[in-house]
Design a protein around this motif. Structure first.
Motif, short mmCIF file in Angstrom:
data_model
loop_
_atom_site.label_atom_id
_atom_site.label_comp_id
_atom_site.label_asym_id
_atom_site.label_seq_id
_atom_site.Cartn_x
_atom_site.Cartn_y
_atom_site.Cartn_z
N SER A 10 25.43 37.14 9.82
CA SER A 10 25.53 38.02 8.66
C SER A 10 24.18 38.56 8.22
O SER A 10 24.12 39.56 7.53
N HIS A 40 39.91 34.94 6.01
CA HIS A 40 40.87 36.05 6.15
C HIS A 40 41.84 36.06 4.96
O HIS A 40 42.15 37.12 4.42
N LYS A 43 40.13 37.35 1.81
CA LYS A 43 39.93 38.80 1.89
C LYS A 43 41.22 39.53 1.56
O LYS A 43 41.24 40.47 0.76
N THR A 112 32.88 42.25 2.04
CA THR A 112 31.99 42.86 3.03
C THR A 112 31.26 41.78 3.82
O THR A 112 31.14 41.84 5.05
N ARG A 115 33.72 40.17 6.16
CA ARG A 115 33.97 41.05 7.31
C ARG A 115 32.82 40.95 8.31
O ARG A 115 33.04 40.85 9.53
N ASP A 116 31.60 40.97 7.82
CA ASP A 116 30.44 40.85 8.71
C ASP A 116 30.40 39.50 9.43
O ASP A 116 30.05 39.43 10.61
N LEU A 118 32.95 37.58 10.18
CA LEU A 118 34.04 37.47 11.16
C LEU A 118 33.87 38.44 12.32
O LEU A 118 34.39 38.19 13.41
N ALA A 119 33.14 39.52 12.11
CA ALA A 119 32.91 40.49 13.19
C ALA A 119 31.86 39.99 14.16
O ALA A 119 31.84 40.40 15.31
N GLY A 120 30.98 39.11 13.71
CA GLY A 120 29.88 38.61 14.54
C GLY A 120 30.35 37.63 15.50
O GLY A 120 30.35 37.37 16.56
#
Length: 120
Positions: A10, A40, A43, A112, A115-116, A118-120
């Motif tokens: 992050s 999740h 969010k 946000t 999201r960052d 979990l995207a990594g």
């Protein structure tokens, strides 16, 4: 996804991060899959709660929504969201039409960050 690796992904860790990753790991007993699931869930729940809050006119329902969000935020280590919820609860009891922009901003920041992570 250990807490330290999530923080590196992050780019934000420590006290300024919207999610206390140590608290998250503690509350999920270090179970990485559970961490991902509750992030999740937060969010999704927080977004739908903000939508409901924006459209709800019944003050007791509005207070319940904010209170529930506060508990969810505390469970994942989203301290700023929980603090804003607590302050908003107090203001809503005094002035039912209290603005929720601060809550929206805190939830957006936390989501946000999630999201960052979990995207990594």
């Amino acid at each position: 996804m250990a807490p330290s690796s999530m923080a590196r992904v992050s780019g934000r860790c420590g006290p300024e991060a919207p999610i206390d990753l140590v608290q998250l790991a503690t509350n999920t007993l270090g179970n990485r899959d559970l961490e991902v699931q509750v992030l999740h869930l937060f969010k999704s729940q927080s977004s739908s709660t903000l939508e409901r809050l924006a459209n709800e006119t019944d003050m007791s329902v509005r207070l319940d929504l904010v209170h529930t969000l506060k508990g969810s935020a505390r469970a994942i280590g989203a301290g700023r969201v929980a603090e804003v919820c607590e302050n908003l609860e107090g203001r809503m009891k005094q002035a039912p039409g209290s603005a929720t922009e601060g809550l929206v901003a805190a939830v957006d920041e936390a989501n946000t960050y999630i999201r960052d992570l979990l995207a990594g």
